[in-house]
Design an enzyme around this catalytic site. Structure first.
Site, mmCIF file in Angstrom:
data_model
loop_
_atom_site.group_PDB
_atom_site.id
_atom_site.type_symbol
_atom_site.label_atom_id
_atom_site.label_comp_id
_atom_site.label_asym_id
_atom_site.label_seq_id
_atom_site.Cartn_x
_atom_site.Cartn_y
_atom_site.Cartn_z
ATOM 1 N N HIS A 57 -6.627 0.001 2.854
ATOM 2 C CA HIS A 57 -6.544 1.343 3.390
ATOM 3 C C HIS A 57 -7.459 2.213 2.547
ATOM 4 O O HIS A 57 -7.194 2.421 1.358
ATOM 5 C CB HIS A 57 -5.070 1.766 3.247
ATOM 6 C CG HIS A 57 -4.715 3.086 3.805
ATOM 7 N ND1 HIS A 57 -4.674 4.218 3.033
ATOM 8 C CD2 HIS A 57 -4.326 3.459 5.044
ATOM 9 C CE1 HIS A 57 -4.280 5.236 3.787
ATOM 10 N NE2 HIS A 57 -4.069 4.801 5.009
ATOM 11 N N ARG A 65 -9.922 0.046 11.695
ATOM 12 C CA ARG A 65 -9.043 1.060 12.275
ATOM 13 C C ARG A 65 -9.458 2.417 11.749
ATOM 14 O O ARG A 65 -9.781 2.559 10.567
ATOM 15 C CB ARG A 65 -7.592 0.810 11.853
ATOM 16 C CG ARG A 65 -6.639 1.873 12.427
ATOM 17 C CD ARG A 65 -5.515 2.241 11.468
ATOM 18 N NE ARG A 65 -5.977 2.969 10.305
ATOM 19 C CZ ARG A 65 -5.215 3.265 9.249
ATOM 20 N NH1 ARG A 65 -3.965 2.865 9.205
ATOM 21 N NH2 ARG A 65 -5.706 3.950 8.234
ATOM 22 N N HIS A 115 2.266 5.458 12.282
ATOM 23 C CA HIS A 115 2.754 5.478 10.901
ATOM 24 C C HIS A 115 3.698 6.665 10.755
ATOM 25 O O HIS A 115 3.281 7.807 10.945
ATOM 26 C CB HIS A 115 1.524 5.624 9.989
ATOM 27 C CG HIS A 115 1.814 5.638 8.525
ATOM 28 N ND1 HIS A 115 1.807 4.499 7.759
ATOM 29 C CD2 HIS A 115 2.092 6.659 7.657
ATOM 30 C CE1 HIS A 115 2.056 4.810 6.493
ATOM 31 N NE2 HIS A 115 2.241 6.114 6.409
ATOM 32 N N THR A 143 2.263 11.906 8.546
ATOM 33 C CA THR A 143 2.178 11.837 7.086
ATOM 34 C C THR A 143 3.251 12.666 6.395
ATOM 35 O O THR A 143 3.696 12.338 5.308
ATOM 36 C CB THR A 143 0.775 12.319 6.660
ATOM 37 O OG1 THR A 143 -0.183 11.609 7.432
ATOM 38 C CG2 THR A 143 0.524 12.096 5.190
ATOM 39 N N HIS A 194 39.427 -2.851 16.507
ATOM 40 C CA HIS A 194 38.090 -3.453 16.505
ATOM 41 C C HIS A 194 38.192 -4.933 16.179
ATOM 42 O O HIS A 194 37.579 -5.779 16.831
ATOM 43 C CB HIS A 194 37.191 -2.780 15.467
ATOM 44 C CG HIS A 194 36.706 -1.424 15.883
ATOM 45 N ND1 HIS A 194 35.391 -1.071 15.834
ATOM 46 C CD2 HIS A 194 37.379 -0.350 16.351
ATOM 47 C CE1 HIS A 194 35.257 0.174 16.261
ATOM 48 N NE2 HIS A 194 36.452 0.637 16.573
ATOM 49 N N ARG A 252 0.859 -1.194 0.000
ATOM 50 C CA ARG A 252 0.000 0.000 0.000
ATOM 51 C C ARG A 252 0.897 1.246 0.000
ATOM 52 O O ARG A 252 1.113 1.858 -1.020
ATOM 53 C CB ARG A 252 -0.952 -0.008 1.215
ATOM 54 C CG ARG A 252 -2.076 1.011 1.103
ATOM 55 C CD ARG A 252 -1.658 2.430 1.387
ATOM 56 N NE ARG A 252 -1.347 2.662 2.794
ATOM 57 C CZ ARG A 252 -0.888 3.815 3.264
ATOM 58 N NH1 ARG A 252 -0.680 4.844 2.447
ATOM 59 N NH2 ARG A 252 -0.599 3.962 4.542
ATOM 60 N N HIS A 275 6.668 8.796 8.580
ATOM 61 C CA HIS A 275 7.457 9.059 7.370
ATOM 62 C C HIS A 275 8.869 9.477 7.750
ATOM 63 O O HIS A 275 9.124 9.935 8.855
ATOM 64 C CB HIS A 275 6.739 10.080 6.492
ATOM 65 C CG HIS A 275 5.733 9.405 5.611
ATOM 66 N ND1 HIS A 275 6.000 9.066 4.317
ATOM 67 C CD2 HIS A 275 4.493 8.927 5.887
ATOM 68 C CE1 HIS A 275 4.946 8.424 3.814
ATOM 69 N NE2 HIS A 275 4.021 8.332 4.744
HETATM 70 ZN ZN ZN Z 1 2.242 7.174 4.595
#
Ligand code: ZN
Length: 413
Positions: A108, A168, A229, A202, A326, A48, A231
């Site tokens: 969605h 939802r 959610h 968003t 290392h 999606r 971004h």
């Molecule tokens: Zn989004």
């Protein structure tokens, strides 16, 4: 000059010598009784959000392949594009709902009855309803006021629930929405029994602290699950997801390699890299982590991109150790410079030895890998020869191996 990333390869040493529990304490995140860092679910949105990635075009066969792989990997939910987007999107959604996958299938949709009807017709397990609530979206996108938004949300949620399907309700651009508007809307939908409310960054503007504050406040207002959610416009998508879980969120949206609108969202692999450090047993018990690389390669190929060099876990140098000091410590005890055990993801570490930063412990390890025998003093002399050569020009592994072999021949002569 590093070898390509290997899976189940033989480079380097074996897994972390001691069980992680011994070293786990310093990695524990700040916990309180609302934190869900040890109890969260993934809503995988490659099909999606990922379809909104500039390069993405998934045909039906590719969608089926990706959905099957993600379900097998263990994600709890797979979210697909709205059936209202196009006739083929609707056919693909029906096809994936018909596969009988273990993961629940979501779609969605916009907050209206027509979209909700279409979604249910396709046979989904749940419907993710979304509407913009920020003043930007109310003015410049759909033009509706909060009273209208709440009325239609209640109508759509009641309808979906009446069909016995999970629902939802999410606001869009939550972090630029009025807090009082937002909380009263979430409270109203919680009161009628929505399964989850969604908080969406968003536009990618939120910081981890803002996320923590909003989710913690919301946790005190609703009793349903909280999906988030994020971004990645400012590189905070993984940190924000972690902060959300600490604050009491229950579900995190991801996509494979983070693909999505603009530069995308919280990546599946990056989120699990973050979560395994503090919640090792939870993460390893739920997800088939050794399949991550295969899934990332599958999606990278489908959208014609390369896996970034610095990708968590699967980036080509994610477990490559170069500096001499290392390498020495890693050879003795991998946890010294690794908080993630590559073996948990079916990956292996690599000790980089072909450079002027190398040390004699790394060279000794390579000498042994080549099946040669030398004393420590001889390895130290060999190491200084390699460093001299590496000061003049970049060394490839083959170059370095031939220096090692000819030094060994000279010793025997
Ligand atoms: Zn989004």
């Amino acid at each position: 000059m590093c070898p390509p990333p290997t899976q189940n390869g033989t480079n380097g040493t074996n897994g972390h010598a001691k069980p992680r529990a011994a070293a786990a304490a310093p990695y524990q995140t700040v916990q309180d009784f609302l934190s869900n860092t040890n109890n969260f679910k993934i809503i995988e949105s490659t099909l999606r959000e990922g379809e909104q990635f500039a390069n993405a075009y998934f045909d039906t066969a590719t969608k089926i392949k990706i959905a099957t792989a993600l379900s097998d990997f263990g994600v709890e939910y797979i979210e697909l594009t709205s059936p209202a987007a196009s006739p083929q999107s609707m056919e693909d959604l029906k096809a994936i709902c018909g596969l009988g996958l273990k993961a629940k299938i979501l779609t969605h949709v916009r907050c209206n009855m027509e979209d909700a009807r279409l979604a249910i017709e396709c046979g989904v397990d749940g419907v993710d309803v979304v509407i913009g609530t920020s003043s930007f979206l109310r003015e410049h996108s759909h033009g509706k006021d909060m009273a209208y938004i709440q009325k239609s949300a209640i109508e759509v949620i009641n309808y979906i629930k009446s069909k016995g399907i999970e629902v939802r309700f999410s606001s869009e651009d939550s972090f630029r929405s009025d807090l009082v508007d937002l909380l009263s809307l979430y409270k109203a939908v919680d009161a009628i029994g929505v399964n989850r409310v969604g908080v969406a960054d968003t536009v990618g503007c939120a910081t981890p602290r803002q996320v923590f504050d909003l989710v913690r406040t919301l946790r005190g207002v609703v009793s349903c699950d909280i999906e988030t959610h994020f971004h990645n416009d400012t590189g905070c998508a993984i940190a924000n997801a972690h902060a959300a879980l600490e604050a009491g969120a229950t579900h995190i949206d991801t996509s494979v390699l983070g693909i999505g609108e603009r530069n995308g969202i919280t990546p599946l692999g990056g989120l699990l890299a973050r979560m395994i450090v503090g919640s090792h047993d939870y993460v390893t018990s739920r997800y088939k982590l050794a399949k991550l690389k295969e899934i990332e390669d599958m999606v990278a190929e489908a959208v014609e991109i390369n896996v970034p060099f610095n990708n968590p876990i699967t980036g080509f140098c994610a477990f490559t150790h170069k500096a001499g000091i290392h390498a020495k410590a890693i050879l003795n005890e991998p946890s010294t410079y690794e908080i993630i055990n590559p073996a948990d993801f079916g990956m292996s570490r690599y000790i980089h030895f072909a450079s002027r930063l190398t040390g004699w412990n790394a060279i000794k390890s390579r000498v042994e890998q080549l099946g040669l025998t030398m004393t420590d003093d001889q390895v130290k002399t060999l190491t200084s020869k390699i460093k001299q050569m590496a000061d003049i020009r970049p060394l490839a592994i083959d170059d370095t191996d031939s220096i090692i072999r000819s030094f060994h021949l000279d010793l025997q002569a």
